[in-house]
Design a protein around this motif. Structure first.
Motif, PDB file in Angstrom:
ATOM      1  N   THR A 290      -1.912 -17.258  -5.374  1.00 37.80           N
ATOM      2  CA  THR A 290      -1.514 -15.889  -5.772  1.00 37.80           C
ATOM      3  C   THR A 290      -1.913 -15.824  -7.769  1.00 37.80           C
TER       4      THR A 290
ATOM      5  N   HIS B 227      -6.271 -15.632  -6.232  1.00 38.13           N
ATOM      6  CA  HIS B 227      -6.250 -14.208  -5.739  1.00 38.13           C
ATOM      7  C   HIS B 227      -5.664 -12.906  -5.928  1.00 38.13           C
TER       8      HIS B 227
ATOM      9  N   GLU C 164      -1.233 -11.770  -7.234  1.00 34.46           N
ATOM     10  CA  GLU C 164      -0.399 -10.946  -6.410  1.00 34.46           C
ATOM     11  C   GLU C 164      -0.638  -9.865  -5.964  1.00 34.46           C
ATOM     12  N   PRO C 165      -0.477  -9.939  -4.645  1.00 32.33           N
ATOM     13  CA  PRO C 165      -0.791  -8.047  -4.249  1.00 32.33           C
ATOM     14  C   PRO C 165       0.109  -6.948  -4.359  1.00 32.33           C
ATOM     15  N   ASP C 166       0.026  -6.060  -4.895  1.00 34.59           N
ATOM     16  CA  ASP C 166       0.399  -5.006  -5.180  1.00 34.59           C
ATOM     17  C   ASP C 166       1.033  -3.604  -4.295  1.00 34.59           C
ATOM     18  N   ASP C 167      -0.222  -3.785  -3.102  1.00 37.82           N
ATOM     19  CA  ASP C 167       0.175  -2.932  -1.905  1.00 37.82           C
ATOM     20  C   ASP C 167      -0.025  -3.681  -1.326  1.00 37.82           C
TER      21      ASP C 167
ATOM     22  N   ASP D  75      -3.670  -4.119   0.990  1.00 43.39           N
ATOM     23  CA  ASP D  75      -4.246  -5.035   0.192  1.00 43.39           C
ATOM     24  C   ASP D  75      -4.328  -6.855   1.583  1.00 43.39           C
ATOM     25  N   LEU D  76      -2.872  -6.484   2.078  1.00 45.87           N
ATOM     26  CA  LEU D  76      -3.022  -7.559   3.316  1.00 45.87           C
ATOM     27  C   LEU D  76      -4.783  -7.425   4.545  1.00 45.87           C
TER      28      LEU D  76
ATOM     29  N   LEU E 290      -6.956  -9.637   1.334  1.00 44.87           N
ATOM     30  CA  LEU E 290      -6.347 -10.497   1.719  1.00 44.87           C
ATOM     31  C   LEU E 290      -6.482 -12.188   2.504  1.00 44.87           C
TER      32      LEU E 290
ATOM     33  N   CYS F 183      -4.446 -13.910   5.351  1.00 42.29           N
ATOM     34  CA  CYS F 183      -3.418 -14.288   6.247  1.00 42.29           C
ATOM     35  C   CYS F 183      -3.592 -14.760   7.321  1.00 42.29           C
TER      36      CYS F 183
ATOM     37  N   LEU G 157       5.025  -8.916  -1.907  1.00 39.36           N
ATOM     38  CA  LEU G 157       5.457  -7.110  -0.987  1.00 39.36           C
ATOM     39  C   LEU G 157       6.634  -7.825  -1.284  1.00 39.36           C
TER      40      LEU G 157
END
Length: 303
Positions: free
Chosen positions: A173, A176, A178-181, A184-185, A188, A190, A258
Motif C-alpha cells: 500500500t 502502490h 491504497e485503493p479507494d475504488d 482500482d483492482l 493494481l 492482484c 476496500l
C-alpha cells in the motif's frame, strides 16, 4: 460361506488393490481372502474382480456391488455403535475428508484433540480441495467451505460463516497506494485463486450492491496459503479467507483494503449421509467441531 466375512474380504481387496495387501490388513492368509471372494462370486453368479499376475481390477458389476457392500458394512458398524451408545468409551472407525488448507491449519489439530478425548475411535483424515461425495467415496463425513448444498442424499450441517477479505501488505500500500475504488483492482497487481470458475473476475457486494471486476491478475495459485505468502511479499492484493490470513491481519503484517466490499458469503459445513446421523462417533464429532469452531472462531478476532 460366511457371507459377512466374504463381504469384508471383497471390500478390503478393492480398497487395498491386491489380495496380498488385503490379507495383511485383515490378518488372514492370501488364499483365505481369495477363497472368500471366489465364494462370493460363485454365490452371486458374476465376476467381481479381474485378476492378472500383476494386479487386481474391479469389474463394472464389482464396482456397483462394492458401493452397496461398503454401505452395508458401514450401516452394520453404525448399528453396533448404537447398541454401545451408553458405554463409557465409544469406538469405531470414522473417515473424514476436508480441504487442504483448513485441514492442515485447523481441522487436523482439532482431530488430534478429538482422538485424545476418544481414544477408541479410529480417525482417518483425507485432505483434498476437490469436492468428494461422502456416499460414493465411502466417507463418514466431508468438511467443506462452500455455499449451502441442495441434496437429499446428504445432511448439510452449518458450523460457522467463513469470512473473506481483500488484503495486502503495508509495503504494497505504501508503494502502490491504497485503493479507494473497486475499479482500482483492474490496474493494481492482484493475486487470484486458481480453482475458481470465475478465474480473475472477482464478485463482491459493496455499498451499491453486487459488483464484479476483472482484476489485474499477476499471480495465480490454487492454494490460498501460497497467495497469503505472495501478499506478505508485497506482490499484490489478495482475496483471502480469515482462517488463513487472520494471524497476519491481527499483527498488521497484512492490512484490509476496500473494506466496504465483501466477497460472497461462504460457511463451514459438515456433510454426511443420513445413515450416519445416528452413529455415536459421528454425533460426537459433529458436537466436537461445533464446540471448537462455532460462534466466534479465533481466526476472526481481528482488532
Amino acid at each position: 460361506m460366511d457371507k459377512l466375512a466374504s463381504l469384508k474380504s471383497f471390500v478390503r481387496v478393492v480398497e487395498e488393490g491386491s489380495f496380498a495387501s488385503a490379507a495383511r490388513a485383515i490378518g488372514q492368509s492370501r488364499s483365505q481372502v481369495n477363497r472368500a471372494v471366489a465364494a462370493l462370486e460363485d454365490d452371486l453368479g458374476v465376476q467381481l474382480l479381474n485378476r492378472t499376475t500383476r494386479k487386481v481390477s474391479v469389474t463394472p458389476s464389482g464396482q456397483a456391488f462394492y458401493q452397496r457392500a461398503k454401505a452395508i458394512l458401514s450401516d452394520l458398524g453404525d448399528a453396533e455403535d448404537s447398541i454401545r451408545e451408553h458405554r463409557d468409551h465409544p469406538s469405531g472407525d470414522i473417515r473424514i475428508n476436508a480441504p487442504m488448507s483448513f485441514g492442515t491449519l485447523h481441522l487436523g489439530p482439532a482431530l488430534v484433540d478429538f482422538a485424545r478425548t476418544y481414544p477408541d475411535i479410529r480417525v482417518e483424515l483425507s485432505l483434498d480441495d476437490h469436492f468428494i461425495d461422502p456416499v460414493a467415496d465411502g466417507f463418514d463425513m466431508t468438511v467443506r467451505i462452500s455455499r449451502p448444498t441442495e441434496t437429499l442424499a446428504l445432511i448439510d450441517h452449518k458450523i460457522v460463516p467463513m469470512r473473506r477479505v481483500l488484503c495486502a501488505s503495508p509495503e504494497f500500500t505504501r508503494t502502490h497506494g491504497e485503493p479507494d475504488d473497486i475499479r482500482d483492482l483492474a490496474r493494481l497487481p492482484c493475486l487470484h485463486y486458481g480453482n475458481l470458475p470465475s478465474g480473475a473476475r472477482w464478485k463482491m457486494t459493496g455499498p451499491d450492491g453486487p459488483v464484479a471486476v476483472q482484476v489485474n491478475g499477476v499471480f495465480c495459485c490454487n492454494n490460498a496459503e501460497v497467495l497469503r505468502d505472495a501478499a506478505l511479499a508485497g506482490l499484490g492484493i489478495a482475496e483471502l479467507p480469515t482462517f488463513i490470513a487472520g494471524p497476519e491481519l491481527q499483527t498488521g503484517r497484512l492490512v484490509s483494503v476496500l473494506c466496504d466490499y465483501a466477497p460472497g458469503p461462504l460457511s463451514l459445513y459438515l456433510l454426511y449421509p443420513p445413515s450416519r446421523q445416528l452413529a455415536v462417533r459421528v454425533r460426537l464429532l459433529v458436537e466436537f467441531i461445533q464446540d471448537r469452531f462455532g460462534d466466534q472462531p479465533r481466526w476472526d478476532l481481528v482488532q
